[in-house]
Design a protein around this motif. Structure first.
Motif, PDB file in Angstrom:
ATOM      1  N   GLN A 393      30.897  38.221  39.603  1.00 51.05           N
ATOM      2  CA  GLN A 393      32.139  38.581  38.752  1.00 51.05           C
ATOM      3  C   GLN A 393      32.127  39.883  38.184  1.00 51.05           C
ATOM      4  OE1 GLN A 393      33.061  35.554  35.906  1.00 51.05           O
ATOM      5  NE2 GLN A 393      34.807  36.334  35.448  1.00 51.05           N
ATOM      6  N   GLY A 394      33.251  40.526  38.416  1.00 53.66           N
ATOM      7  CA  GLY A 394      33.135  41.822  37.638  1.00 53.66           C
ATOM      8  C   GLY A 394      34.605  41.892  36.566  1.00 53.66           C
ATOM      9  N   ASP A 395      34.769  43.015  36.121  1.00 54.31           N
ATOM     10  CA  ASP A 395      36.069  42.972  35.395  1.00 54.31           C
ATOM     11  C   ASP A 395      37.178  42.654  35.910  1.00 54.31           C
ATOM     12  OD1 ASP A 395      34.438  44.040  33.341  1.00 54.31           O
ATOM     13  OD2 ASP A 395      34.780  45.961  33.761  1.00 54.31           O
ATOM     14  N   ARG A 396      37.483  43.120  37.220  1.00 51.16           N
ATOM     15  CA  ARG A 396      38.726  42.664  37.859  1.00 51.16           C
ATOM     16  C   ARG A 396      38.509  42.227  39.381  1.00 51.16           C
ATOM     17  NH1 ARG A 396      43.107  47.400  37.086  1.00 51.16           N
ATOM     18  NH2 ARG A 396      44.591  45.733  37.908  1.00 51.16           N
ATOM     19  N   ILE A 425      33.524  31.547  51.877  1.00 54.13           N
ATOM     20  CA  ILE A 425      33.597  32.717  51.185  1.00 54.13           C
ATOM     21  C   ILE A 425      34.784  33.086  50.605  1.00 54.13           C
ATOM     22  CG2 ILE A 425      32.656  35.128  51.304  1.00 54.13           C
ATOM     23  CD1 ILE A 425      30.671  34.471  53.550  1.00 54.13           C
ATOM     24  N   ASP A 426      35.038  33.401  49.374  1.00 53.66           N
ATOM     25  CA  ASP A 426      36.237  34.093  48.819  1.00 53.66           C
ATOM     26  C   ASP A 426      35.736  35.483  48.100  1.00 53.66           C
ATOM     27  OD1 ASP A 426      38.571  32.176  48.881  1.00 53.66           O
ATOM     28  OD2 ASP A 426      36.934  30.861  48.386  1.00 53.66           O
ATOM     29  N   TYR A 427      36.566  36.277  48.318  1.00 50.40           N
ATOM     30  CA  TYR A 427      36.563  37.749  47.553  1.00 50.40           C
ATOM     31  C   TYR A 427      38.023  37.919  47.036  1.00 50.40           C
ATOM     32  CZ  TYR A 427      35.763  42.568  46.579  1.00 50.40           C
ATOM     33  OH  TYR A 427      35.750  43.762  45.938  1.00 50.40           O
ATOM     34  N   ASP A 428      38.022  38.337  45.733  1.00 48.29           N
ATOM     35  CA  ASP A 428      39.169  38.817  45.297  1.00 48.29           C
ATOM     36  C   ASP A 428      39.040  40.184  44.216  1.00 48.29           C
ATOM     37  OD1 ASP A 428      41.544  39.009  43.578  1.00 48.29           O
ATOM     38  OD2 ASP A 428      41.945  36.845  43.794  1.00 48.29           O
ATOM     39  N   ARG A 442      46.031  44.297  45.047  1.00 49.27           N
ATOM     40  CA  ARG A 442      45.339  43.161  45.266  1.00 49.27           C
ATOM     41  C   ARG A 442      44.557  42.815  46.660  1.00 49.27           C
ATOM     42  NH1 ARG A 442      46.470  36.599  43.262  1.00 49.27           N
ATOM     43  NH2 ARG A 442      44.436  35.963  43.710  1.00 49.27           N
ATOM     44  N   PHE A 443      43.390  42.677  46.717  1.00 46.41           N
ATOM     45  CA  PHE A 443      42.733  42.454  47.971  1.00 46.41           C
ATOM     46  C   PHE A 443      42.092  41.045  48.110  1.00 46.41           C
ATOM     47  CE2 PHE A 443      39.210  42.183  51.008  1.00 46.41           C
ATOM     48  CZ  PHE A 443      39.852  42.468  52.091  1.00 46.41           C
ATOM     49  N   GLN A 444      42.469  40.248  49.026  1.00 44.27           N
ATOM     50  CA  GLN A 444      41.866  38.733  49.064  1.00 44.27           C
ATOM     51  C   GLN A 444      41.199  38.733  50.373  1.00 44.27           C
ATOM     52  OE1 GLN A 444      45.791  37.183  47.566  1.00 44.27           O
ATOM     53  NE2 GLN A 444      44.330  35.696  46.776  1.00 44.27           N
ATOM     54  N   PHE A 445      40.001  37.968  50.354  1.00 43.06           N
ATOM     55  CA  PHE A 445      39.199  37.785  51.663  1.00 43.06           C
ATOM     56  C   PHE A 445      38.922  36.020  51.464  1.00 43.06           C
ATOM     57  CE2 PHE A 445      35.326  37.095  54.196  1.00 43.06           C
ATOM     58  CZ  PHE A 445      36.084  37.663  55.210  1.00 43.06           C
TER      59      PHE A 445
END
Length: 883
Positions: A393-396, A425-428, A442-445
Motif C-alpha cells: 500500500q502506497g499513498d495512492r 492479483i489486484d493492482y490499483d 487511474r490504472f487497475q489490473f
C-alpha cells in the motif's frame, strides 16, 4: 518564626526534654517540612534546636540515602529527647520519593529507624496502590512493616480495561515493598456497596493466607474459599493467580465443561506456558466420558516484524459409531483432527504478507467437538476459507495477491465443486492527470487463476416436473432433472470445471469542473481489455453435463471495452434558518461504449452478485466483478434531496433510474449463470430505485431502500431498517430490519423471499439486562428436508437412500432466535442464553441446533463457559444418535 516551647526537666543544651513546634499558619508549612525532614534524617540534633535555621538546614541535611528527600507536612511537630523520637501530629503527610504516607499521627523512632503511623493511615506506593489501615509500623523508607486492619485498593488495566482490586486483612506484613502477606485476608475486584458498605461484595476469595508478590506479579492463596454474596461456593486448599496487571503468566486457565449425548460429559483444563516474552504455548486436554481425550495445543510467537500461531487438535474416538458412516458422517474414522495457522509479517513500511489456513480430517469435526475457528464464514453457509496473501500500500496505490482454498463443511457440499483460486492479483494506482487534461488518472489490473474438479450447476425450479402423491397428503416429488445436459434457460452454472484464467487491465480518466453558476461537470473516459484462457479438460474429474458449453480443447478469448461519458450535477442550496439547510441535486450521467461481446460464452466466477439499487445507479460498470463488463450506451438519471439542521436532524432522499439508449443491453442477455436477468436492468427503462434516510439525532437512524417496476410501480425489492439507542430516556438499544425480494425465477428463486430480523438489549437496572434476537422467514416457501421414507423410493432411485420431499407452504418460519438475560458490573459478568438456529438453511432443512450457553466471568480471576445442546434428532452434522 513561631516560638519554641520546651517540655521536660532538662535544658536544651543538655539534649533532654520534649520540644514542640506548632504551625501558626500555612505560611510556615514549608519550614516545618524541611525541619522534620532534617530531624528524621539525623541532620538536626534536638540539643541544637535553638540555633539559626539556615545553619541547621545547610548542606542538604534533609536528603535520604539514594538522593531522595523526605518531605513532611503536619499541624504540629513534637521532639521527644528522652525517647529520641520525632512526631508529626495532625493531618500528617510524608512524601518519600514515589511513596506517600498520610495519618493522624506519625512517630519516627531514631533508635530503631522505624515509623509508626496511627489513625486513618493511608499509604500510596509507586504503583499507585493505596494501602489503608488503623495502624502501620514501617521502615523509614515505607517499604517494610506490619499493618493492622489492612485494606489495599489498586487500580490496574488488564487488557486495556481499568479495574480496581481490593485486599483486606486484620493484620498484614509488608516486606521491601514487594511482598505483602495477608493473614485471614480477602481479595475481590468488586466495589463495596455505597449504601451498605458492611455487606459482603458480590464475590470474594477468603483465605487463611494471601501472599501478593509484586516482583513475581502473582497472588498465592492458601486454604481458600470462593464466596458469592457471602455464601461459600467453592473450596481450594491452594492455588495462585497472576497479578491483575499481568496479561500473560504460566498457569492453568479457567476450565470449560462439555455435556453431550454424543461426546459424553467432560471438562477441558487449559494450561498456559509463558515460555518467553515473545512466545508461549497453550495445551488443553478435554476429557470426554464417551469419546476419550481431545487434545488441543496452540503455539504463538511474535517476531520483530510480525507474528504467527499454530493450533492443532485431535482425538482417537472411543465410540465412532455415535456418528453416521460416510458419506453422511465420520463414523468410519477413528482419528479426527484439525490444523490451523495464522500469521502476518511486515516486509517494509508499505508491504506485508501473511496467511490464515485450516485443514480438517472431515467436514464435521469442528462442529462436533465445538472447536471455534475464525476461518469459518457463517452459521448458514458453512465453509472454512484458507488464504495466503501479499499486500502493498502506497499513498495512492494498492497491490494485493491472494490464494484461496474453500473447504465445504456442510453434509451436502461436494468438495470437487469447490474452487482453488491461486492466485488472484489486484493492482490499483491513481495519479494526477497530465497537462493539459488534469484531473485524475487511474490504472487497475486484475489477474485470476481458478481450478475446479467438477462443474457446479443447478436447474431452474420452474423447469422441474412434479408428481403430487395423494397418499402423502399432497407432497410433491420432482420426477426428473432437466440438467443432464446443459440447456440455456433451464440450467444455471455457477462454476466451471477445469482451468479458468483471466487478466484484466483498465485505465481511466476523470475531472470535475464547476462553473460560475455552481454546476458541476465531470467528463470521464476509460479503456478496458480482458484476456481469457479456459481449459475444461484439465481436471481430474469429468462431469459431462457441461461439455456441450465449451469444446474440450483449450479456448482463448478476449474483449476490449472503450467508453466515454459525462456526469452533470447542479446542487441548489437554501438556508431556512431553524428549518435547516436544504439541498436539491439533479444528477445526469451518460456513458457511450460498444456492446459487450462473448456474452454467455465465457465463465462468470466473480460477477454473480448483481444488486441494482441506489448505491450502484451511477456506477460506470454495475457488475460486481471482472468476468462481466457492461456495454452499450446508457443514461443514469436521478436526484438527491437533503436537509440538515443545527440540532442534528438529517434527511436524505434519492430517486432515479437507468435507461439503455443504444447497443446490446448487457443485462438482457444473461450469461451461463443468468446474471443480469431479473435484476431490474434487463429492460430498456430500468426499475426505479429509491433511498430514504432519516436521523432525528445521533441515537436514532432509519434507512430504507426500494426498487419499483418502471411500468406498474410494483415493489420489486425492499430493505428497511432502524437502529435506536434511547438512553438515557429509555435504557434500550434495538435494531429492526425488514427485507422483501420478489421472485427471480431465472436466477433460481421462483418464490418471493421475505423476512424480518430484530434484536434488542434492555437494561432493567444499571446491572441487570435482558437481550433477544429473532430472524423470521415470512416467505411462503416450499420447505425442503431430507427423509428416509419408503414412499420416496417409489419415485426415486438414490444411492444413499434419501429423497427430497417438498412440503406445503407455511405462513412463516422462525429461522433463528435467541433469548438471554444477565448481570454485569465492574467485577462480574454472568449471562444465560438460549440460541436456536437452523443447522443448514442452505439446503432448506428444518433441523435445529438448540443450545443453552452459560457464561460466568469473575474479573481478574477468569471466566468459565458451559454449553448444553438440547435433545434433537439430526443427521445434518453426521451424528447418528439422539443428542
Amino acid at each position: 518564626m513561631p516560638n519554641l516551647r520546651r517540655d521536660g526537666a532538662g535544658t536544651a543544651g543538655a539534649g533532654m526534654g520534649r520540644v514542640v513546634r506548632r504551625a501558626a499558619g500555612i505560611a510556615v508549612t514549608g519550614s516545618l517540612t524541611v525541619l522534620l525532614a532534617a530531624a528524621l534524617a539525623g541532620g538536626l540534633p534536638a540539643a541544637r534546636a535553638q540555633g539559626t535555621l539556615a545553619d541547621r538546614l545547610s548542606a542538604g541535611s534533609g536528603k535520604k540515602a539514594g538522593g531522595e528527600r523526605l518531605l513532611v507536612e503536619a499541624k504540629e511537630l513534637v521532639y521527644d529527647n528522652d525517647r529520641n523520637t520525632v512526631s508529626a501530629v495532625g493531618n500528617a503527610e510524608l512524601h518519600y520519593g514515589p511513596r506517600t504516607l498520610l495519618a493522624d499521627r506519625v512517630r519516627y523512632d531514631r533508635n530503631t529507624g522505624r515509623v509508626f503511623a496511627e489513625g486513618n493511615v493511608r499509604l500510596t506506593d509507586e504503583t499507585g496502590a493505596v494501602v489503608t489501615g488503623d495502624r502501620m509500623e514501617l521502615t523509614d523508607d515505607f517499604k517494610t512493616g506490619f499493618i493492622d486492619s489492612l485494606r489495599i485498593q489498586q487500580t490496574i488495566e488488564p487488557r486495556g480495561r481499568p479495574a480496581r482490586v481490593r485486599f483486606s486483612a486484620p493484620r498484614a506484613e509488608r516486606v521491601e515493598g514487594q511482598t505483602t502477606t495477608f493473614e485471614y485476608g480477602t481479595y475481590t475486584a468488586c466495589e463495596p456497596c455505597k449504601d451498605h458498605p458492611e455487606r459482603p461484595p458480590l464475590w470474594q476469595v477468603k483465605a487463611a493466607r494471601i501472599i501478593h508478590n509484586n516482583e513475581e506479579r502473582r497472588i498465592y492463596y492458601e486454604d481458600s474459599t470462593l464466596e458469592v454474596a457471602g455464601v461459600p461456593v467453592a473450596y481450594l486448599p491452594y492455588f495462585y493467580s497472576p497479578d491483575p496487571s499481568v496479561r500473560r503468566d504460566t498457569g492453568f486457565l479457567a476450565p470449560h465443561f462439555v455435556s453431550s449425548n454424543v461426546l459424553g460429559s467432560g471438562v477441558g483444563v487449559p494450561f498456559f506456558w509463558n515460555i518467553a516474552p515473545d512466545y508461549d504455548l497453550t495445551v488443553e486436554p478435554t476429557f470426554l466420558s464417551r469419546q476419550g481425550v481431545l487434545g488441543q495445543a496452540e503455539w504463538r510467537q511474535r517476531l520483530a516484524n510480525g507474528f504467527y500461531n499454530l493450533r492443532v487438535s485431535g482425538i482417537y474416538q472411543e465410540t465412532p459409531s455415535a456418528f453416521l458412516t460416510g458419506p453422511l458422517g465420520p463414523g468410519n474414522r477413528n482419528f479426527r483432527g484439525s490444523v490451523e495457522s495464522a500469521g502476518q509479517f511486515y516486509l517494509g513500511q508499505n508491504w506485508r504478507t501473511g496467511w490464515d489456513v485450516v485443514g480438517v480430517t472431515d467436514k464435521w469435526f469442528l462442529d462436533n467437538y465445538r472447536i471455534r475457528s475464525q476461518t469459518i464464514t457463517t452459521d448458514y453457509f458453512r465453509e472454512a476459507v484458507s488464504t495466503a496473501y501479499l499486500i502493498g500500500q502506497g499513498d495512492r496505490s494498492w497491490f494485493e495477491a491472494r490464494a484461496y482454498y474453500f473447504k465445504g463443511l456442510s453434509t451436502y457440499d461436494w468438495q470437487k465443486q469447490q474452487p482453488i483460486v491461486a492466485p488472484v492479483i489486484d493492482y490499483d494506482k491513481r495519479r494526477d492527470g497530465p497537462a493539459p487534461l488534469g484531473g485524475e488518472v487511474r490504472f487497475q489490473f486484475n489477474f485470476q487463476n481458478l481450478t475446479r474438479d467438477a462443474t457446479q450447476y443447478q436447474e431452474i425450479p420452474r423447469t422441474r416436473t412434479y408428481l403430487v402423491s395423494p397418499s402423502l397428503n399432497g407432497i410433491a416429488f420432482p420426477l426428473y432433472s432437466t440438467c443432464s445436459v446443459f440447456q440455456r434457460g433451464q440450467c444455471l452454472v455457477s462454476g466451471l470445471a477445469g482451468v479458468d484464467t483471466r487478466a484484466t487491465a483498465q485505465v481511466s480518466w476523470r475531472r470535475t469542473f464547476t462553473d460560475e453558476f455552481g454546476q458541476q461537470w465531470q467528463p470521464f473516459a476509460y479503456l478496458r481489455g480482458d484476456a481469457f484462457f479456459v481449459d475444461p479438460s484439465r481436471t481430474s474429474y469429468q462431469n459431462n453435463e457441461i461439455t456441450n458449453l465449451f469444446s474440450p480443447d483449450t479456448d482463448f478469448s478476449g474483449r476490449v471495452m472503450p467508453a466515454v461519458g459525462l456526469e452533470y450535477r447542479y446542487p441548489f442550496v437554501a438556508d431556512f434558518g431553524p428549518l435547516g439547510v436544504h439541498t436539491v441535486s439533479p444528477i445526469v450521467q451518460v456513458i457511450a461504449r460498444p456492446s459487450e461481446t462473448h456474452i454467455g460464452r465465457l465463465p462468470n466466477e466473480d460477477a454473480q452478485s448483481l444488486v441494482f439499487d441506489d448505491t450502484s445507479l451511477f456506477e460506470w460498470d454495475k457488475f460486481s466483478g471482472y468476468d462481466r463488463v457492461e456495454g452499450g450506451v446508457r443514461a443514469n438519471i436521478g436526484a438527491e434531496y437533503a436537509i440538515t439542521t443545527r440540532n442534528g436532524f438529517y434527511v436524505n432522499a434519492m430517486f432515479g433510474e437507468s435507461i439503455a439508449l443504444a447497443g446490446v443491453n448487457s443485462f438482457r442477455r444473461g450469461d451461463i449463470a443468468n446474471v443480469g436477468r431479473d435484476s431490474g436492468l434487463e429492460t430498456t427503462r430500468s426499475d426505479f430505485v429509491t433511498r430514504l434516510q432519516v436521523s432525528p439525532n445521533q441515537n436514532i437512524s432509519f434507512i430504507t431502500r426500494a426498487r419499483f417496476d418502471d411500468a406498474t410501480f410494483a415493489l420489486k425489492r425492499l430493505e428497511s431498517g432502524v437502529t435506536a439507542k434511547l438512553s438515557p430516556f429509555l435504557p434500550l438499544e434495538a435494531s429492526l430490519i425488514y427485507a422483501r425480494y420478489e421472485a427471480q425465477p431465472e436466477l433460481g428463486y421462483d418464490r418471493r423471499r421475505e423476512g424480518v430480523q430484530a434484536a434488542a438489549v434492555y437494561s432493567i437496572t444499571p446491572n441487570w439486562f435482558v437481550s433477544g434476537s429473532v430472524l423470521v422467514d415470512l416467505s411462503h416457501y416450499l420447505q425442503v428436508r431430507e427423509l428416509y421414507a419408503d414412499a420416496a423410493q417409489a419415485y426415486f432411485l438414490n444411492p444413499v437412500g434419501t429423497a427430497p420431499i417438498y412440503e406445503k407452504p407455511s405462513k412463516f418460519y422462525l429461522s433463528s432466535s435467541s433469548l438471554g438475560f444477565g448481570y454485569r458490573d465492574e467485577c462480574t459478568t454472568v449471562s444465560l442464553n438460549y440460541i436456536s438456529s437452523p443447522i443448514e438453511t442452505a439446503a432448506g432443512l428444518r433441523e435445529r441446533n438448540q443450545t443453552f450457553l452459560l457464561r460466568l466471568e469473575l474479573r481478574t480471576l477468569g471466566e468459565a463457559n458451559f454449553r448444553q445442546n438440547l435433545t434433537t434428532t439430526s443427521t445434518t452434522d453426521g451424528i447418528a444418535t439422539v443428542r
